[in-house]
Design a protein around this motif. Structure first.
Motif, PDB file in Angstrom:
ATOM      1  N   PRO A   6      92.831  85.621  90.200  1.00  0.00           N
ATOM      2  CA  PRO A   6      94.070  85.356  90.040  1.00  0.00           C
ATOM      3  C   PRO A   6      94.701  85.786  88.824  1.00  0.00           C
ATOM      4  CG  PRO A   6      93.519  83.395  90.567  1.00  0.00           C
ATOM      5  CD  PRO A   6      92.449  84.287  90.932  1.00  0.00           C
ATOM      6  N   ARG A  15     101.471  90.389  93.589  1.00  0.00           N
ATOM      7  CA  ARG A  15     102.469  89.395  93.849  1.00  0.00           C
ATOM      8  C   ARG A  15     103.803  89.568  93.512  1.00  0.00           C
ATOM      9  NH1 ARG A  15      99.705  84.437  93.825  1.00  0.00           N
ATOM     10  NH2 ARG A  15      97.241  84.421  93.547  1.00  0.00           N
ATOM     11  N   PRO A  19     107.061  89.658  97.558  1.00  0.00           N
ATOM     12  CA  PRO A  19     108.382  89.325  98.102  1.00  0.00           C
ATOM     13  C   PRO A  19     109.279  90.375  98.717  1.00  0.00           C
ATOM     14  CG  PRO A  19     108.105  88.690  95.947  1.00  0.00           C
ATOM     15  CD  PRO A  19     106.917  89.467  96.200  1.00  0.00           C
ATOM     16  N   ASN A  35      93.222  85.604  97.025  1.00  0.00           N
ATOM     17  CA  ASN A  35      92.054  86.061  96.270  1.00  0.00           C
ATOM     18  C   ASN A  35      90.494  85.892  96.520  1.00  0.00           C
ATOM     19  OD1 ASN A  35      94.631  84.865  94.776  1.00  0.00           O
ATOM     20  ND2 ASN A  35      94.027  86.517  93.445  1.00  0.00           N
TER      21      ASN A  35
ATOM     22  N   SER B  44      95.803  78.947  89.744  1.00  0.00           N
ATOM     23  CA  SER B  44      95.879  79.642  90.612  1.00  0.00           C
ATOM     24  C   SER B  44      96.971  78.967  91.827  1.00  0.00           C
ATOM     25  CB  SER B  44      94.680  79.762  91.632  1.00  0.00           C
ATOM     26  OG  SER B  44      93.697  80.076  90.805  1.00  0.00           O
ATOM     27  N   LEU B  47     100.425  79.569  90.144  1.00  0.00           N
ATOM     28  CA  LEU B  47     100.871  80.891  89.895  1.00  0.00           C
ATOM     29  C   LEU B  47     101.929  81.458  90.893  1.00  0.00           C
ATOM     30  CD1 LEU B  47     100.440  83.180  87.873  1.00  0.00           C
ATOM     31  CD2 LEU B  47      98.883  83.998  89.254  1.00  0.00           C
ATOM     32  N   PRO B  48     101.855  81.292  92.462  1.00  0.00           N
ATOM     33  CA  PRO B  48     102.779  81.790  93.298  1.00  0.00           C
ATOM     34  C   PRO B  48     104.020  81.428  92.910  1.00  0.00           C
ATOM     35  CG  PRO B  48     100.700  80.998  94.310  1.00  0.00           C
ATOM     36  CD  PRO B  48     100.531  80.551  92.756  1.00  0.00           C
ATOM     37  N   PHE B  51     106.824  83.635  90.264  1.00  0.00           N
ATOM     38  CA  PHE B  51     107.684  84.575  90.212  1.00  0.00           C
ATOM     39  C   PHE B  51     109.101  84.426  90.498  1.00  0.00           C
ATOM     40  CE2 PHE B  51     107.676  89.219  90.766  1.00  0.00           C
ATOM     41  CZ  PHE B  51     108.913  89.293  91.776  1.00  0.00           C
TER      42      PHE B  51
END
Lengths: 323, 499
Positions: A6, A15, A19, A35, B44, B47-48, B51
């Motif tokens: 990542p 990423r 969406p 990943n 990790s 991180l998601p 956004f």
């Protein structure tokens, strides 16, 4: 699937895209980035090919580090890019720049620089292969020092004076090198260019900079040709034009592929995407559809003779043993 | 500058941001406690969620996590002799014996207090370094970086204690193990035996856990005891605080050293705690008890490894060059949030830069306080008899190792290295040098390769190289003197007894 750890460029792009695929795919499925790092992305790509269902619900995001080993036939590669269908890609261009200490005023000066040219690179089979081929195409002498840890360190090497010719990817160039250019410590001389319709054209993000092809014309008065040039074009295609592609298995159900293609097209005209994913795009547009698929087919159709030439070139001139 | 600093502080104190910081801190504490997981896993996981966040909130969460891992990783190091993260290995050498003497709370209290101070000092150094960031990083070219790796390797000599030959051999073995996988400078692979798993080399977490944790667990089971050899839990954490205040000079320069080493790309966080430990052994008086439960052997590495986060951010933010896996992911997160790192950060994004520093400071304070609260309950773990504790720990360790690549190779390597570590422990071979050799293998080779390719042999005459070279020689000579002195002392004592 992202075959890298990542945080890297491919991961960040995936990423940023996730969406919007959720938004535009029929049925609004949730999109998860997974990943699987290892072997310089070879492990993840192998896993995708051999260990993931070909059901159209599994995609893979790759980069030049995945394409080059495939083209060069490195040991360990078990995946076949010809069996994948590209859904979209974001190109990523690269700018070549030099230090003022070499006394550059026009392309011919590269043949007789004020100081010997020194280039700091990462790996002979990575993105640097484009530059190694460029020196051959232009017929210039460059002392190449490979082994730096990444493009960041090679840029630092340029600033420290360890090298005097370097390239950076578009986003890094804008963030890190443009201040140097403004301070008269760096001079941009060309871009690596971009493959479009079988031709090397100017990079859309840097339309004022010439390409390697134009440098050759300026230095020798004729078009470049020969195996080095064919190889150069192939690798520009595989690293620059399809810098960050998203693929699906070609033998996935046709409705799934159609859905993905439609979603990719919708994404490519979605203003919200361009606004939110500005950094990940780095100033380039999204490439989708028939156009993309044809470009990828062309890139994958590099003649074996050219690839064999590159392998021999890397083995003989740069001592690469794993080919 | 001061106005911007205040403004940045007010931004970070916004309740929503503090909330996300607490989320990050919570994740960080859990990750620090669970052995085998490190900053990369935490990043990790978080991180998601980045956004779509604004940069200040995202930084609050990510850095909140990264800052406290090195505070809570002391728990398993002290209580179980198992490194909580790669930055907590040296703490085991004195922290674990303290726990065995029943002084776990004291060790933990000292560790948390000096971790907090270390983290604050690290943030402060980051702040001070802002005007000199660029010249600082630019001053270290490949030959100088190679010499710094050699300096790190020379720590092997000091840490080998009374058996320098074994230490050097262990270090050499570490270098060999570090060579497995892709060569740092050329596209070649070594010792992979055609197994794709080994292309990436042996994962550090697996090596560290196998080398240090596994032998401890095995011995616990064999000796059929609980960790604490004495029943009461003497010396609560207040005693630990007093120790830290008494040793404030040690805290200060350990933290400074930690931040400096953290700032050098390639040396890496796992080396920092050893360098701090070795430096403390070199420069403190009366170091006979190091390794048997001297509280200074806990204070030195713990102050350093929190400070190194501040140092590691310097090349990350100024040059986009991550100093470690954790900062690499942080960079990715920043890009996702639309932040451009680089020289323009100091001019265009000063508020953001300062809020990063504030996050480090605040998170360290909050994290240390939370850990202190957890001290009493966690310290009771030492009282649990081995038969109940070890199976549970073993499962956690195996899961921790498996996180490295999620491949069964992780588990095989864990047990293989574990057996090696156990054999080394019982034959009295020092294990720290092996780890140092392993960690430094890639950077040493890479920078030597580049230096030779670029400069031939002429780099040997660079001023920076010569200065660092002299430092290495002094360090090795000093270590040799120490050993001679301690041998003389032992002989004098024995002579005195017999006379």
């Amino acid at each position: 699937m992202v075959p890298f750890a990542p945080g890297g460029g491919t991961d960040v792009t995936a990423r940023a895209l996730a969406p919007f695929f959720n938004k535009h795919l029929q049925g609004k499925p949730s999109v998860q980035v997974v990943n699987v790092a290892g072997g310089g992305s070879i492990t993840g790509a192998n896993t995708y090919e051999l260990n993931r269902p070909h059901d159209g619900l599994h995609l893979i995001a790759t980069s030049g580090s995945t394409h080059n080993p495939y083209l060069l036939g490195q040991t360990g590669v078990k995946y076949d890019l010809k069996k994948l269908t590209p859904i979209l890609t974001i190109p990523q261009g690269a700018v070549i720049y030099v230090s003022p200490s070499i006394g550059y005023k026009e392309p011919k000066d590269l043949l007789k620089p004020a100081k010997p040219l020194v280039y700091a690179g990462v790996s002979a089979t990575g993105w640097d292969v484009i530059m190694l081929l460029a020196w051959e195409v232009l017929g210039i002498e460059v002392k190449t020092v490979l082994g730096y840890e990444g493009r960041g360190p090679t840029r630092v090497a340029f600033e420290q004076g360890e090298s005097n010719i370097d390239f950076q990817l578009a986003s890094a160039y804008k963030a890190q090198v443009e201040p140097l250019v403004a301070a008269k410590k760096a001079i941009p001389i060309a871009t690596q260019g971009m493959m479009k319709g079988g031709q090397l054209v100017r990079d859309p993000a840097f339309p004022e900079l010439p390409t390697i092809r134009e440098l050759h014309i300026s230095m020798y008065g004729k078009e470049p040709s020969g195996p080095a040039w064919e190889a150069y074009k192939a690798f520009v295609g595989s690293n620059v034009t399809i810098a960050k592609p998203l693929w699906v298995h070609s033998d996935a159900p046709p409705e799934a592929i159609a859905n993905l293609r439609a979603a990719a097209y919708a994404l490519s005209v979605d203003p919200e995407f361009y606004e939110k994913a500005r950094e990940a795009l780095g100033g380039y547009g999204v490439f989708v559809g028939e156009d993309l698929e044809k470009t990828v087919r062309d890139i994958m159709a590099v003649p074996e003779s050219v690839l064999e030439w590159v392998r021999k070139f890397l083995r003989d001139k740069y001592g690469v043993k794993s080919l | 500058m001061l106005e911007t600093a205040l403004q940045a502080l007010l931004i970070m104190l916004d309740p929503l941001r503090l909330g996300f910081m607490l989320v990050g801190i919570g994740v960080g504490i859990v990750i620090g406690i669970l052995p085998g997981l490190g900053g990369m896993v935490g990043m990790s996981i978080l991180l998601p969620f980045i956004f779509g966040m604004d940069p200040y909130t995202g930084i609050a969460m990510l850095l909140g996590m990264a800052a406290v891992i090195h505070t809570s990783d002391t728990f398993p190091s002290v209580l179980m002799g198992v490194p909580g993260s790669s930055g907590a290995q040296a703490t085991i050498l004195d922290g674990y014996p303290l726990a065995q003497k029943g002084e776990a709370s004291r060790a933990l209290g000292a560790a948390f207090f000096c971790s907090m101070l270390g983290g604050i000092i690290g943030g402060f150094i980051l702040f001070l370094a802002i005007p000199i960031f660029r010249p600082l990083v630019l001053a270290f070219k490949s030959p100088e970086l190679f010499m710094l790796s050699i300096l790190g390797l020379s720590m092997v000599g000091i840490l080998a204690g009374n058996a320098p030959t074994r230490g050097i051999l262990a270090g050499a073995l570490g270098l060999l193990l570090g060579a497995v996988g892709g060569a740092p400078a050329v596209p070649e692979y070594r010792y992979t035996f055609d197994m794709l798993y080994l292309y990436n080399g042996i994962p550090l977490a697996v090596l560290a856990l196998g080398l240090f944790a596994f032998p401890e667990l095995l011995d616990l089971l064999v000796e059929r005891r609980s960790i604490s050899k004495s029943e009461e839990a003497r010396g609560g954490f207040v005693q630990g605080f007093k120790d830290v205040i008494r040793e404030k000079v040690l805290v200060l320069w350990s933290a400074t050293l930690g931040a400096l080493v953290g700032f050098i790309p390639g040396l890496g966080g796992s080396v920092v705690n050893w360098i701090n430990y070795g430096a403390a052994m070199q420069f403190c008086k009366n170091t006979e008890n190091f390794g048997k439960g001297d509280i200074r052997g806990v204070i030195a590495p713990e102050s350093g490894n929190n400070a190194k986060e501040g140092g590691a951010l310097i090349p990350t933010l100024m040059f986009g060059i991550p100093g470690s896996g954790t900062t690499a992911i942080l960079l990715g997160g920043l890009t996702l949030m639309g932040v451009q790192v680089g020289p323009r950060m100091v001019t265009d994004q000063l508020t953001l830069l300062l809020s990063i520093i504030w996050t480090l400071v605040l998170a360290n304070i909050i994290g240390a306080t939370l850990c202190l609260v957890l001290t009493k309950p966690m310290a009771r773990i030492c009282m649990i008899p081995a038969q109940k504790l070890v199976p549970f720990l073993l499962v956690i360790l195996i899961m921790g190792s498996y996180q490295s690549s999620r491949h069964w190779g992780d588990i095989i390597v864990f047990f293989t290295i574990g057996l090696l570590g156990w054999v080394m422990k019982h034959l009295d071979w020092p294990r720290a040098p092996l780890l140092i050799g392993f960690v430094l293998a890639k950077s040493t080779e890479r920078y030597l390769w580049i230096s030779m390719s670029r400069y031939g042999f002429s780099w040997l005459l660079f001023p920076g190289v010569i200065i660092i070279g002299i430092a290495v020689i002094l360090l090795l000579w000093g270590g040799y003197q120490l050993k001679k002195r301690s041998v003389k002392q032992i002989m004098a004592v024995e002579g005195g007894h017999q006379g």
